[in-house]
Scaffold this motif. Structure first.
Motif, mmCIF file in Angstrom:
data_model
loop_
_atom_site.group_PDB
_atom_site.id
_atom_site.type_symbol
_atom_site.label_atom_id
_atom_site.label_comp_id
_atom_site.label_asym_id
_atom_site.label_seq_id
_atom_site.Cartn_x
_atom_site.Cartn_y
_atom_site.Cartn_z
ATOM 1 N N ALA A 34 0.865 -1.187 0.000
ATOM 2 C CA ALA A 34 0.000 0.000 0.000
ATOM 3 C C ALA A 34 0.897 1.231 0.000
ATOM 4 C CB ALA A 34 -0.909 0.005 1.225
ATOM 5 N N PHE A 35 0.303 2.360 -0.264
ATOM 6 C CA PHE A 35 1.019 3.641 -0.288
ATOM 7 C C PHE A 35 2.214 3.567 -1.242
ATOM 8 C CE2 PHE A 35 -0.632 3.009 4.168
ATOM 9 C CZ PHE A 35 -1.810 3.722 3.964
ATOM 10 N N ASP A 36 1.937 3.191 -2.499
ATOM 11 C CA ASP A 36 2.959 3.085 -3.546
ATOM 12 C C ASP A 36 4.144 2.231 -3.116
ATOM 13 O OD1 ASP A 36 1.578 4.680 -5.447
ATOM 14 O OD2 ASP A 36 2.224 6.477 -4.363
ATOM 15 N N ASN A 95 -18.975 4.885 -6.312
ATOM 16 C CA ASN A 95 -20.395 4.984 -5.977
ATOM 17 C C ASN A 95 -20.604 5.720 -4.659
ATOM 18 O OD1 ASN A 95 -21.459 3.365 -8.213
ATOM 19 N ND2 ASN A 95 -20.368 1.657 -7.240
ATOM 20 N N ILE A 96 -19.577 5.679 -3.808
ATOM 21 C CA ILE A 96 -19.623 6.300 -2.476
ATOM 22 C C ILE A 96 -18.263 6.966 -2.252
ATOM 23 C CG2 ILE A 96 -19.785 5.812 0.023
ATOM 24 C CD1 ILE A 96 -21.564 3.409 -0.648
ATOM 25 N N SER A 97 -18.228 8.133 -1.640
ATOM 26 C CA SER A 97 -16.949 8.835 -1.448
ATOM 27 C C SER A 97 -16.064 8.107 -0.433
ATOM 28 C CB SER A 97 -17.191 10.276 -0.994
ATOM 29 O OG SER A 97 -17.853 10.279 0.251
ATOM 30 N N ALA A 98 -14.769 8.009 -0.769
ATOM 31 C CA ALA A 98 -13.767 7.397 0.124
ATOM 32 C C ALA A 98 -12.386 7.727 -0.444
ATOM 33 C CB ALA A 98 -13.952 5.877 0.194
ATOM 34 N N GLY A 99 -11.359 7.370 0.327
ATOM 35 C CA GLY A 99 -9.987 7.405 -0.163
ATOM 36 C C GLY A 99 -9.529 8.734 -0.720
ATOM 37 N N SER A 100 -8.847 8.673 -1.855
ATOM 38 C CA SER A 100 -8.190 9.869 -2.402
ATOM 39 C C SER A 100 -9.186 10.956 -2.798
ATOM 40 C CB SER A 100 -7.285 9.508 -3.582
ATOM 41 O OG SER A 100 -8.040 9.268 -4.748
ATOM 42 N N LEU A 101 -10.425 10.579 -3.110
ATOM 43 C CA LEU A 101 -11.421 11.603 -3.478
ATOM 44 C C LEU A 101 -11.669 12.524 -2.282
ATOM 45 C CD1 LEU A 101 -13.545 12.634 -5.634
ATOM 46 C CD2 LEU A 101 -15.195 11.284 -4.343
ATOM 47 N N LYS A 203 -23.190 -3.904 4.123
ATOM 48 C CA LYS A 203 -24.320 -3.013 3.837
ATOM 49 C C LYS A 203 -24.945 -2.446 5.117
ATOM 50 C CE LYS A 203 -28.051 -4.488 1.372
ATOM 51 N NZ LYS A 203 -28.622 -5.160 0.173
ATOM 52 N N GLU A 204 -24.997 -3.266 6.164
ATOM 53 C CA GLU A 204 -25.637 -2.824 7.411
ATOM 54 C C GLU A 204 -24.695 -1.983 8.260
ATOM 55 O OE1 GLU A 204 -28.833 -3.280 8.687
ATOM 56 O OE2 GLU A 204 -29.111 -3.730 6.547
ATOM 57 N N THR A 205 -23.512 -2.560 8.565
ATOM 58 C CA THR A 205 -22.610 -1.934 9.534
ATOM 59 C C THR A 205 -21.605 -0.984 8.887
ATOM 60 O OG1 THR A 205 -20.957 -3.675 9.321
ATOM 61 C CG2 THR A 205 -22.713 -4.039 10.945
ATOM 62 N N ARG A 206 -21.455 -1.065 7.562
ATOM 63 C CA ARG A 206 -20.455 -0.295 6.799
ATOM 64 C C ARG A 206 -19.020 -0.670 7.192
ATOM 65 N NH1 ARG A 206 -22.121 5.127 3.861
ATOM 66 N NH2 ARG A 206 -23.988 4.274 2.946
ATOM 67 N N GLU A 207 -18.865 -1.848 7.807
ATOM 68 C CA GLU A 207 -17.530 -2.327 8.136
ATOM 69 C C GLU A 207 -16.741 -2.557 6.841
ATOM 70 O OE1 GLU A 207 -15.299 -5.996 10.478
ATOM 71 O OE2 GLU A 207 -17.439 -6.130 10.059
ATOM 72 N N LYS A 208 -15.451 -2.187 6.849
ATOM 73 C CA LYS A 208 -14.608 -2.315 5.661
ATOM 74 C C LYS A 208 -14.182 -3.771 5.475
ATOM 75 C CE LYS A 208 -12.581 2.351 6.318
ATOM 76 N NZ LYS A 208 -13.724 3.111 6.068
ATOM 77 N N MET A 209 -14.313 -4.267 4.238
ATOM 78 C CA MET A 209 -14.011 -5.674 3.960
ATOM 79 C C MET A 209 -12.982 -5.796 2.835
ATOM 80 S SD MET A 209 -17.934 -7.060 4.135
ATOM 81 C CE MET A 209 -17.526 -8.782 4.440
ATOM 82 N N ASP A 210 -12.143 -4.780 2.656
ATOM 83 C CA ASP A 210 -11.230 -4.702 1.508
ATOM 84 C C ASP A 210 -9.836 -4.292 1.963
ATOM 85 O OD1 ASP A 210 -11.006 -1.721 1.653
ATOM 86 O OD2 ASP A 210 -13.177 -1.973 1.484
ATOM 87 N N LYS A 211 -8.993 -3.859 1.017
ATOM 88 C CA LYS A 211 -7.597 -3.547 1.352
ATOM 89 C C LYS A 211 -7.445 -2.364 2.303
ATOM 90 C CE LYS A 211 -3.846 -2.480 -1.384
ATOM 91 N NZ LYS A 211 -2.942 -2.735 -2.516
ATOM 92 N N ARG A 215 -4.375 -1.087 4.669
ATOM 93 C CA ARG A 215 -3.874 0.298 4.649
ATOM 94 C C ARG A 215 -4.001 0.937 6.027
ATOM 95 N NH1 ARG A 215 -7.384 0.651 0.018
ATOM 96 N NH2 ARG A 215 -6.233 0.489 -1.931
ATOM 97 N N GLN A 216 -5.124 0.680 6.704
ATOM 98 C CA GLN A 216 -5.390 1.348 7.981
ATOM 99 C C GLN A 216 -4.997 0.512 9.195
ATOM 100 O OE1 GLN A 216 -9.539 2.573 7.748
ATOM 101 N NE2 GLN A 216 -9.201 3.673 5.833
ATOM 102 N N GLY A 217 -4.337 -0.648 8.955
ATOM 103 C CA GLY A 217 -3.865 -1.487 10.049
ATOM 104 C C GLY A 217 -4.995 -2.038 10.917
ATOM 105 N N LEU A 218 -6.140 -2.350 10.291
ATOM 106 C CA LEU A 218 -7.295 -2.825 11.065
ATOM 107 C C LEU A 218 -7.233 -4.317 11.382
ATOM 108 C CD1 LEU A 218 -10.130 -0.919 9.106
ATOM 109 C CD2 LEU A 218 -9.082 -0.267 11.290
ATOM 110 N N GLY A 219 -6.317 -5.050 10.703
ATOM 111 C CA GLY A 219 -6.202 -6.499 10.933
ATOM 112 C C GLY A 219 -7.315 -7.267 10.239
ATOM 113 N N GLY A 220 -7.215 -8.604 10.313
ATOM 114 C CA GLY A 220 -8.249 -9.454 9.719
ATOM 115 C C GLY A 220 -8.429 -9.253 8.227
ATOM 116 N N VAL A 221 -7.330 -8.994 7.533
ATOM 117 C CA VAL A 221 -7.416 -8.662 6.102
ATOM 118 C C VAL A 221 -7.922 -9.855 5.286
ATOM 119 C CG1 VAL A 221 -6.130 -7.828 4.074
ATOM 120 C CG2 VAL A 221 -5.526 -6.991 6.355
ATOM 121 N N ILE A 222 -7.215 -10.970 5.388
ATOM 122 C CA ILE A 222 -7.589 -12.132 4.560
ATOM 123 C C ILE A 222 -8.915 -12.730 5.032
ATOM 124 C CG2 ILE A 222 -6.839 -14.446 3.799
ATOM 125 C CD1 ILE A 222 -5.449 -11.868 2.565
ATOM 126 N N GLU A 223 -9.157 -12.667 6.330
ATOM 127 C CA GLU A 223 -10.437 -13.143 6.856
ATOM 128 C C GLU A 223 -11.581 -12.346 6.206
ATOM 129 O OE1 GLU A 223 -7.760 -12.455 8.581
ATOM 130 O OE2 GLU A 223 -7.297 -14.245 9.752
#
Ligand code: UDP
Length: 236
Positions: A34-36, A95-101, A203-211, A215-223
């Protein structure tokens, strides 16, 4: 398919020639960056998960009439793909604002974007993949204008297919990056589609399920990637 020499090694995938000059083998490694490339780690199972995930999505897109470079799975972490002449640009739909935008224009994360946005970035690590536009692509000859127009059209068609697929599986497709190339004069979707190159939220909790988990060190990436796959019915 016989694997011959390594043609190119990127940050997470390597590409090999084969006994067929029109086909290549794309190997998905466990490397995650991540981060180039400033943050790098090996994540167990990631190569296999992304390879199978990508095969599932590419097959679904082909079934929906979107031409792709994917041919077949070669092994747990390799796929056979058509050898494309790649356009050096990344096509991003949101479709939804995030990241570099959010960083670039100072809007909060999570706003619904209607209509969805389309952005182009030049693939250049040294410059941090700067944002470009259709005029620059034409002037600098990065792609034929007609090829770029097709890539843009296909990028939105992918949105129609995948937004619904993820929504049906209780996820929001926030944004994604696609890369295209030309094969015998035809524009095909290349590279990969996996949770490495898109944002997916529950969809319900908006929990992140991607890279972003990496990037944010949240853990559980592959899970999280496996949970996305499980919801889509992919067996790893
Ligand atoms: N993306 C990608 N590769 C890149 C840059 C972005 O796959 O080199 C993906 C990223 O995962 C996200 C989308 O493109 O799904 C939009 O990314 P953004 O422009 O918000 O940049 P980021 O926040 O990832 O730096």
């Amino acid at each position: 398919m016989e694997k011959r020499e390594e043609l190119y090694a990127g940050k997470a995938k390597s590409v090999f020639t084969t006994d067929n000059p029109d086909l290549m083998i794309m190997e998905f490694r466990d490397d995650t960056s991540a981060f180039d490339g400033k943050k790098m780690e090996q994540l167990d199972r990631k190569g296999m998960v992304n390879n199978k995930f990508n095969a599932f999505i590419m097959t679904a897109l082909a079934n929906a009439g979107i031409p792709t470079h994917f041919v077949e799975l070669q092994s747990d972490n390799e796929s056979v793909v058509k050898r494309l002449d790649m356009m050096p640009v990344e096509c991003v739909v949101r479709n939804i604002s995030a990241g570099s935008l959010c960083r670039r224009i100072g809007v909060e994360e999570g706003l619904e974007l209607n209509p969805p946005t389309f952005e182009l970035f030049l693939k250049n690590d040294a410059l941090g993949d700067p944002m470009v536009n259709e005029s620059l692509v034409e002037t600098f000859g990065w792609a034929e204008p007609a090829h770029l127009a097709t890539a843009k059209e296909l990028t939105f068609k992918v949105n129609d297919v995948l937004k619904k697929m993820f929504d049906d599986a209780d996820m929001l497709l926030v944004d994604y990056k696609l890369e295209f190339g030309v094969f015998n004069g035809e524009v095909l979707l290349g590279d990969e589609f996996s949770p490495d190159g898109c944002r997916l939220w529950d969809k319900e909790t908006r929990e992140k399920m991607d890279k972003d988990r990496f990037r944010q060190g949240l853990g559980g990436v592959i899970e999280a990637y496996e949970e996305v796959g499980r919801r889509l019915g992919i067996t790893f």
